[in-house]
Design a protein around this motif. Structure first.
Motif, short mmCIF file in Angstrom:
data_model
loop_
_atom_site.label_atom_id
_atom_site.label_comp_id
_atom_site.label_asym_id
_atom_site.label_seq_id
_atom_site.Cartn_x
_atom_site.Cartn_y
_atom_site.Cartn_z
N CYS A 251 -4.70 3.05 3.15
CA CYS A 251 -4.94 4.27 3.92
C CYS A 251 -6.24 4.91 3.42
N ARG A 255 -4.46 4.18 -0.97
CA ARG A 255 -3.15 3.66 -1.39
C ARG A 255 -2.70 2.56 -0.42
N HIS A 257 -0.17 0.80 1.74
CA HIS A 257 1.09 1.12 2.42
C HIS A 257 1.71 -0.13 3.04
N CYS A 311 2.27 10.67 0.71
CA CYS A 311 0.83 10.42 0.59
C CYS A 311 0.14 11.32 1.59
N CYS A 313 -2.12 10.91 3.61
CA CYS A 313 -2.56 10.29 4.87
C CYS A 313 -1.61 10.60 6.03
ZN LIG Z 1 -1.64 7.03 2.36
#
Ligand SMILES: [Zn+2]
Length: 439
Positions: A251, A255, A257, A311, A313
Motif C-alpha cells: 500500500c 506495508r 497487504h 493501516c 491506507c
Molecule cells: Zn496499508
C-alpha cells in the motif's frame, strides 16, 4: 450464480469498510469454491460424502500440502474440463516430482488483477520490463498479464534466457525508456553494475524509470533502501507463488497487504498444530476464485507474521511480514547467523563504499565474509563490517574486501550472446561444430 456472474463480481478494494465486511465477502464466495473443489478427483476423494459448505465445516478440513500437489501430478487436482485450461505451470526448485499448477482464462482475470494492484499503478503509458522466468513458472506470465490488463507496453526480458544478457537489459532500460520493471531484488543490483560497465549512472541516466517491482527473494530493509537510493525510484515488493499467483502487495504506506478479498488466509502453528487467524507461523491460503485447480487451506510452507492491526491506507486488509527462509540460518559458535540479518549489516555500510555484492560462510568458530569493494574504500569497509558483525553476533569475523568483478565477473555484465537458429549446411570455411545448436 453462474461462473460468469461471479467473475464480473470479483471484489475490488474500497468495496468493504471493515474486517467484518471482508469476512462476510469471503463467506459469500466460499460455498461456490467448495462446490468447484468437489469436482476435482483429489478433493472428491478427500471430502467424500461430507460436502462442506459453511465456514465452520471448511475450518474442520485438513490443510492441503505441496506433497498432495506432487502426489497428484499432473491433473489429479483438475476441477474443469482439460479443454478449459489456459496455462500449465510448475514451481521452481526442488528436484523429484514436479509441483503442478494450472489456470483457466477466467482464473487469469483474477490473477492479473491481483498482481496489478500496485499502489504506484500501471498505466497505458508505461513500458514494463518483465525480467523473471517465462519457462514453466508463473511469475513472468503474471507480470505480463497484469501489465497488458492495464494497457502498458510489455518488454519480455526473461532472466533465464540466453537471448537477454545483462548488457541487453541495460540497453533496453535506457533506449526504450522503461518505466517499470519486475525482477528479483538481486537483479536490480546486477543491472546497476552492468549499467556502470556500459558507461551509465543508474540514478541519472534512466530518467523514465518510475519504480522497481521486486519479489521472489527475501529483502532486508537496508538492501531495499540501498536499491532505491542507487536507482532513485521506489522499490515495491510483491509476494506470491506459482501455485497461487499474487498473494500480497504494498500500500502507499509501504506495508504488504494480503489480498484477503480474493483468498482466505490462515496461519498454521507447527508447535500446536492449530490454524489461527493471525500471528506467527506458516501461511495457509485458500484462493476463493480459482476454478481450474481449487486449493483448500493450502500450506505454502512460508514462515510469516499476519496482523489485522489498522493501516492508514484504509484498505482494511491484513498485513503480512514474510520471513521465507530468513529464519533459516547457520551456526558460528553459539550464534545463529541468518542471511537477512547479515544482509542488513552489509547494506548498512555507507553507500559511498559502493558495496553491491557479498558472500559469507559460517565456519565452526568464525564467520568468513567477502565483499566486493574498490581499493580506496577497502580498509574502511572491512573494518566497519567486522565491527558490526561483532556487535550483532559476538563472533569473530574474517571480512575480506575483494576486487570488483570477483563475485560478479565483468564478462557477466558486458557479455553479448548471439543466439542463432540451428542449421545443418555450412560453407567450406565455416565451423560445422556449430551445427544444430543455438550458438
Ligand atoms: Zn496499508
Amino acid at each position: 450464480m453462474t461462473l460468469e456472474l461471479t467473475r464480473a463480481a470479483l471484489p475490488q478494494i474500497g468495496q468493504w469498510a471493515s474486517t467484518d465486511e471482508l469476512s462476510d465477502l469471503q463467506d459469500r464466495q466460499l460455498p461456490e469454491l467448495l462446490r468447484w473443489a468437489a469436482r476435482s478427483p483429489f478433493y472428491r476423494a478427500r471430502l467424500g460424502a461430507t460436502h462442506p459448505s459453511t465456514r465452520a465445516e471448511f475450518e474442520s478440513l485438513a490443510p492441503t500440502t505441496k506433497q498432495d500437489l506432487r502426489d497428484n501430478y499432473p491433473f489429479g487436482m483438475l476441477a474443469v474440463d482439460r479443454a478449459d485450461l489456459a496455462t500449465y505451470h510448475e514451481s521452481s526448485g526442488t528436484a523429484g516430482s514436479p509441483t503442478p499448477s494450472y489456470y483457466t482464462e477466467r482464473d487469469w482475470t483474477d490473477l492479473a488483477e491481483r498482481y496489478a494492484r500496485k499502489w504506484i499503478g500501471i498505466t497505458p503509458a508505461d513500458v514494463f520490463l518483465v525480467r523473471t522466468p517465462y519457462a514453466l513458472m508463473i511469475t513472468g506470465h503474471l507480470a505480463q498479464a497484469a501489465a497488458r490488463l492495464r494497457g502498458a507496453t510489455v518488454v519480455p526480458g526473461d532472466n533465464r534466457s540466453l537471448a537477454m544478457p545483462y548488457s541487453r537489459v541495460v540497453r533496453v532500460l535506457h533506449d526504450l525508456g522503461v518505466t517499470l520493471t519486475w525482477s528479483m531484488p538481486t537483479e536490480t543490483l546486477i543491472w546497476a553494475a552492468a549499467a556502470r560497465a556500459a558507461g551509465h549512472e543508474p540514478g541519472r541516466d534512466f530518467p523514465a524509470l518510475r519504480a522497481l517491482f521486486v519479489g521472489g527473494e527475501p529483502l532486508s530493509p537496508a538492501r531495499r533502501a540501498r536499491i532505491s537510493e542507487i536507482w532513485g525510484v521506489p522499490v515495491i515488493e510483491e509476494y506470491g507463488s506459482t501455485e497461487t499467483g499474487s498473494l500480497a502487495g504494498e500500500c502507499p504506506h509501504g506495508r504488504l497487504h494480503l489480498w484477503a478479498d480474493r483468498a482466505i488466509f490462515e496461519v498454521y502453528r507447527p508447535d500446536t498444530g492449530d490454524l489461527v487467524r493471525e500471528g506467527i507461523g506458516r501461511l495457509v491460503v485458500t484462493p476463493l476464485y480459482r476454478e481450474a485447480m481449487p486449493l483448500l487451506r493450502y500450506d505454502l510452507a512460508d514462515d510469516v507474521e499476519v496482523s489485522y492491526a489498522d493501516c492508514p491506507c484504509g484498505w482494511h486488509l491484513p498485513t503480512v511480514r514474510v520471513f521465507g527462509r530468513a529464519a533459516f540460518g547457520h551456526s558460528v559458535g553459539s550464534a545463529k547467523i541468518t542471511q537477512n540479518r547479515l544482509e542488513e549489516l552489509v547494506f548498512g555500510l555507507p553507500a559511498s563504499f559502493g558495496v553491491l555484492f557479498w558472500r559469507a560462510r559460517a565456519e565452526r568458530d568464525r564467520l568468513r565474509v567477502q565483499i566486493e569493494v574498490a581499493a580506496g574504500h577497502r580498509a574502511a569497509a572491512t573494518a566497519a563490517l567486522t565491527a558490526a558483525i561483532h556487535v550483532e553476533y559476538g563472533v569473530r569475523a574474517a571480512v575480506e574486501g575483494v576486487e570488483p568483478g570477483t563475485l560478479v565477473p565483468e564478462r557477466v555484465l558486458t557479455a553479448v550472446h548471439d543466439v542463432v537458429k540451428p542449421r545443418s549446411l555450412f560453407g567450406a570455411d565455416e565451423d560445422w561444430g556449430k551445427a544444430l545448436l543455438y550458438h
